[in-house]
Design a protein around this motif. Structure first.
Motif, PDB file in Angstrom:
ATOM      1  N   PHE A  44      26.343  40.482  51.715  1.00  0.00           N
ATOM      2  CA  PHE A  44      26.926  41.528  52.700  1.00  0.00           C
ATOM      3  C   PHE A  44      27.997  42.515  52.080  1.00  0.00           C
ATOM      4  O   PHE A  44      28.838  42.916  52.793  1.00  0.00           O
ATOM      5  CB  PHE A  44      27.268  40.853  53.956  1.00  0.00           C
ATOM      6  CG  PHE A  44      26.358  40.065  54.387  1.00  0.00           C
ATOM      7  CD1 PHE A  44      25.057  40.362  55.000  1.00  0.00           C
ATOM      8  CD2 PHE A  44      26.473  38.671  54.500  1.00  0.00           C
ATOM      9  CE1 PHE A  44      24.052  39.657  55.553  1.00  0.00           C
ATOM     10  CE2 PHE A  44      25.476  37.681  55.229  1.00  0.00           C
ATOM     11  CZ  PHE A  44      24.282  38.159  55.673  1.00  0.00           C
ATOM     12  N   GLY A  45      28.032  42.377  50.660  1.00  0.00           N
ATOM     13  CA  GLY A  45      29.195  43.178  50.015  1.00  0.00           C
ATOM     14  C   GLY A  45      30.447  43.120  50.230  1.00  0.00           C
ATOM     15  O   GLY A  45      31.321  43.617  50.485  1.00  0.00           O
ATOM     16  N   GLY A  46      31.054  41.539  50.240  1.00  0.00           N
ATOM     17  CA  GLY A  46      32.037  41.156  50.479  1.00  0.00           C
ATOM     18  C   GLY A  46      33.217  41.757  49.589  1.00  0.00           C
ATOM     19  O   GLY A  46      34.200  42.059  49.937  1.00  0.00           O
ATOM     20  N   ALA A  47      32.770  41.933  48.114  1.00  0.00           N
ATOM     21  CA  ALA A  47      33.995  42.421  47.408  1.00  0.00           C
ATOM     22  C   ALA A  47      34.040  43.729  47.528  1.00  0.00           C
ATOM     23  O   ALA A  47      35.374  44.037  47.565  1.00  0.00           O
ATOM     24  CB  ALA A  47      33.585  42.107  45.755  1.00  0.00           C
ATOM     25  N   ALA A  48      33.116  44.648  47.781  1.00  0.00           N
ATOM     26  CA  ALA A  48      33.275  46.008  48.241  1.00  0.00           C
ATOM     27  C   ALA A  48      34.170  46.146  49.461  1.00  0.00           C
ATOM     28  O   ALA A  48      35.207  47.011  49.652  1.00  0.00           O
ATOM     29  CB  ALA A  48      32.218  46.513  48.418  1.00  0.00           C
ATOM     30  N   ARG A  80      32.596  28.770  41.742  1.00  0.00           N
ATOM     31  CA  ARG A  80      32.351  28.105  43.169  1.00  0.00           C
ATOM     32  C   ARG A  80      30.711  28.488  43.541  1.00  0.00           C
ATOM     33  O   ARG A  80      30.435  28.727  44.633  1.00  0.00           O
ATOM     34  CB  ARG A  80      33.262  28.521  44.329  1.00  0.00           C
ATOM     35  CG  ARG A  80      34.441  27.997  44.049  1.00  0.00           C
ATOM     36  CD  ARG A  80      35.192  28.291  45.168  1.00  0.00           C
ATOM     37  NE  ARG A  80      35.315  29.482  45.702  1.00  0.00           N
ATOM     38  CZ  ARG A  80      36.323  30.582  45.908  1.00  0.00           C
ATOM     39  NH1 ARG A  80      37.679  30.061  45.471  1.00  0.00           N
ATOM     40  NH2 ARG A  80      36.272  31.492  46.595  1.00  0.00           N
ATOM     41  N   GLY A  81      29.942  28.861  42.544  1.00  0.00           N
ATOM     42  CA  GLY A  81      28.746  29.097  42.920  1.00  0.00           C
ATOM     43  C   GLY A  81      28.307  30.451  43.604  1.00  0.00           C
ATOM     44  O   GLY A  81      27.578  30.627  44.527  1.00  0.00           O
ATOM     45  N   ALA A  82      29.223  31.310  43.604  1.00  0.00           N
ATOM     46  CA  ALA A  82      29.088  32.364  44.345  1.00  0.00           C
ATOM     47  C   ALA A  82      29.286  33.602  43.240  1.00  0.00           C
ATOM     48  O   ALA A  82      30.086  33.669  42.571  1.00  0.00           O
ATOM     49  CB  ALA A  82      29.980  32.619  45.357  1.00  0.00           C
ATOM     50  N   PRO A  83      28.895  34.878  43.752  1.00  0.00           N
ATOM     51  CA  PRO A  83      29.177  36.279  42.696  1.00  0.00           C
ATOM     52  C   PRO A  83      30.709  36.503  43.007  1.00  0.00           C
ATOM     53  O   PRO A  83      30.911  36.436  44.286  1.00  0.00           O
ATOM     54  CB  PRO A  83      28.142  37.088  42.767  1.00  0.00           C
ATOM     55  CG  PRO A  83      27.619  36.625  44.290  1.00  0.00           C
ATOM     56  CD  PRO A  83      27.769  35.313  44.506  1.00  0.00           C
ATOM     57  N   HIS A  84      31.409  37.047  41.887  1.00  0.00           N
ATOM     58  CA  HIS A  84      32.549  37.378  42.049  1.00  0.00           C
ATOM     59  C   HIS A  84      32.741  38.694  41.494  1.00  0.00           C
ATOM     60  O   HIS A  84      31.809  38.848  40.171  1.00  0.00           O
ATOM     61  CB  HIS A  84      33.872  36.488  41.431  1.00  0.00           C
ATOM     62  CG  HIS A  84      34.212  35.394  42.207  1.00  0.00           C
ATOM     63  ND1 HIS A  84      33.161  34.420  42.548  1.00  0.00           N
ATOM     64  CD2 HIS A  84      35.185  34.987  43.108  1.00  0.00           C
ATOM     65  CE1 HIS A  84      33.552  33.426  43.348  1.00  0.00           C
ATOM     66  NE2 HIS A  84      34.684  33.914  43.888  1.00  0.00           N
ATOM     67  N   ALA A  85      33.341  39.831  41.944  1.00  0.00           N
ATOM     68  CA  ALA A  85      33.573  41.056  40.977  1.00  0.00           C
ATOM     69  C   ALA A  85      34.758  40.833  40.319  1.00  0.00           C
ATOM     70  O   ALA A  85      35.897  40.476  40.572  1.00  0.00           O
ATOM     71  CB  ALA A  85      33.986  42.065  41.900  1.00  0.00           C
ATOM     72  N   HIS A  86      34.602  41.144  38.992  1.00  0.00           N
ATOM     73  CA  HIS A  86      35.660  41.222  37.990  1.00  0.00           C
ATOM     74  C   HIS A  86      35.543  42.611  37.116  1.00  0.00           C
ATOM     75  O   HIS A  86      34.496  43.211  37.283  1.00  0.00           O
ATOM     76  CB  HIS A  86      35.094  40.095  36.977  1.00  0.00           C
ATOM     77  CG  HIS A  86      35.467  38.865  37.698  1.00  0.00           C
ATOM     78  ND1 HIS A  86      36.654  38.043  37.610  1.00  0.00           N
ATOM     79  CD2 HIS A  86      34.382  38.056  37.708  1.00  0.00           C
ATOM     80  CE1 HIS A  86      36.202  36.911  38.118  1.00  0.00           C
ATOM     81  NE2 HIS A  86      34.727  36.707  38.201  1.00  0.00           N
ATOM     82  N   ARG A  87      36.709  42.930  36.457  1.00  0.00           N
ATOM     83  CA  ARG A  87      36.783  43.993  35.337  1.00  0.00           C
ATOM     84  C   ARG A  87      35.638  43.966  34.502  1.00  0.00           C
ATOM     85  O   ARG A  87      35.748  42.682  33.955  1.00  0.00           O
ATOM     86  CB  ARG A  87      38.212  44.382  35.247  1.00  0.00           C
ATOM     87  CG  ARG A  87      38.969  45.254  36.198  1.00  0.00           C
ATOM     88  CD  ARG A  87      40.278  45.509  35.501  1.00  0.00           C
ATOM     89  NE  ARG A  87      41.052  46.152  36.307  1.00  0.00           N
ATOM     90  CZ  ARG A  87      41.069  47.212  37.014  1.00  0.00           C
ATOM     91  NH1 ARG A  87      39.945  47.950  36.746  1.00  0.00           N
ATOM     92  NH2 ARG A  87      41.799  47.545  38.026  1.00  0.00           N
ATOM     93  N   LEU A  88      34.932  44.825  34.176  1.00  0.00           N
ATOM     94  CA  LEU A  88      34.049  44.634  32.992  1.00  0.00           C
ATOM     95  C   LEU A  88      34.845  44.483  31.578  1.00  0.00           C
ATOM     96  O   LEU A  88      34.469  43.425  30.695  1.00  0.00           O
ATOM     97  CB  LEU A  88      33.058  45.868  32.802  1.00  0.00           C
ATOM     98  CG  LEU A  88      32.161  45.792  31.627  1.00  0.00           C
ATOM     99  CD1 LEU A  88      31.141  44.784  31.812  1.00  0.00           C
ATOM    100  CD2 LEU A  88      31.418  47.568  31.698  1.00  0.00           C
ATOM    101  N   ALA A  89      35.893  45.023  31.542  1.00  0.00           N
ATOM    102  CA  ALA A  89      36.754  44.726  30.262  1.00  0.00           C
ATOM    103  C   ALA A  89      37.357  43.258  30.245  1.00  0.00           C
ATOM    104  O   ALA A  89      37.957  42.904  29.310  1.00  0.00           O
ATOM    105  CB  ALA A  89      37.667  45.945  30.241  1.00  0.00           C
ATOM    106  N   GLN A  90      37.429  42.827  31.348  1.00  0.00           N
ATOM    107  CA  GLN A  90      37.922  41.394  31.392  1.00  0.00           C
ATOM    108  C   GLN A  90      37.113  40.269  31.382  1.00  0.00           C
ATOM    109  O   GLN A  90      37.598  39.083  31.492  1.00  0.00           O
ATOM    110  CB  GLN A  90      39.003  41.080  32.519  1.00  0.00           C
ATOM    111  CG  GLN A  90      40.064  42.293  32.351  1.00  0.00           C
ATOM    112  CD  GLN A  90      40.850  42.037  33.766  1.00  0.00           C
ATOM    113  OE1 GLN A  90      40.493  41.870  34.703  1.00  0.00           O
ATOM    114  NE2 GLN A  90      42.417  42.358  33.712  1.00  0.00           N
ATOM    115  N   LEU A  91      35.920  40.642  31.312  1.00  0.00           N
ATOM    116  CA  LEU A  91      34.766  39.526  31.095  1.00  0.00           C
ATOM    117  C   LEU A  91      34.844  38.347  30.057  1.00  0.00           C
ATOM    118  O   LEU A  91      34.741  37.171  30.315  1.00  0.00           O
ATOM    119  CB  LEU A  91      33.252  39.855  31.208  1.00  0.00           C
ATOM    120  CG  LEU A  91      32.827  40.605  32.576  1.00  0.00           C
ATOM    121  CD1 LEU A  91      31.566  40.928  32.306  1.00  0.00           C
ATOM    122  CD2 LEU A  91      33.353  39.515  33.773  1.00  0.00           C
TER     123      LEU A  91
END
Length: 137
Positions: A44-48, A80-91
């Protein structure tokens, strides 16, 4: 010794609201810290949604296009088995922090018994052994 400060419920909630950046005026440092930990995403777009509460843009990119494979933010199954939004430069930092640690305990192999000396006991567990039937008097 530090002195005790009396804080009311409204003050405490206001502090937490501002500290989490939910007042819409998140400074760059707090947002960077949040994105290093990752904002939990989902169907449901939680990070956005979470980002919309904190800021209007990520750098020069509007939030509608901020979470995408080309960045500046990516959705990655990091914790925790869920997608998280991170900065691409910090992966690389996130990957290194989540990598399994090597075992510190080294197990040394036991030397094999020499063919001339018969084995005198059968190891049951560390520190416990029993004599084989043929070796008993």
């Amino acid at each position: 010794m530090t002195e005790t400060i009396a804080v009311g419920r409204a003050q405490w909630l206001g502090h937490r609201w501002r500290r989490h950046g939910l007042n819409g005026r998140t400074n760059g440092g707090a947002l960077d810290d949040l994105l290093l930990l990752g904002l939990q995403d989902g169907r449901f777009g939680g990070a956005a949604y979470s980002l919309r509460q904190r800021t209007e843009r990520i750098g020069s990119t509007p939030l509608g296009r901020a979470i995408a494979p080309a960045g500046p933010l990516v959705s990655w199954w990091s914790m925790r088995g869920a997608p998280h939004a991170h900065r691409l430069a910090q992966l690389d930092v996130v990957r290194d922090a989540l990598a399994p640690r090597p075992r510190t305990r080294t197990v040394r192999p036991r030397p094999a018994p020499s063919p001339r000396s018969p084995q005198r006991c059968v190891l049951l567990s560390p520190g416990r052994c029993r004599r084989p039937r043929s070796a008993r008097p």
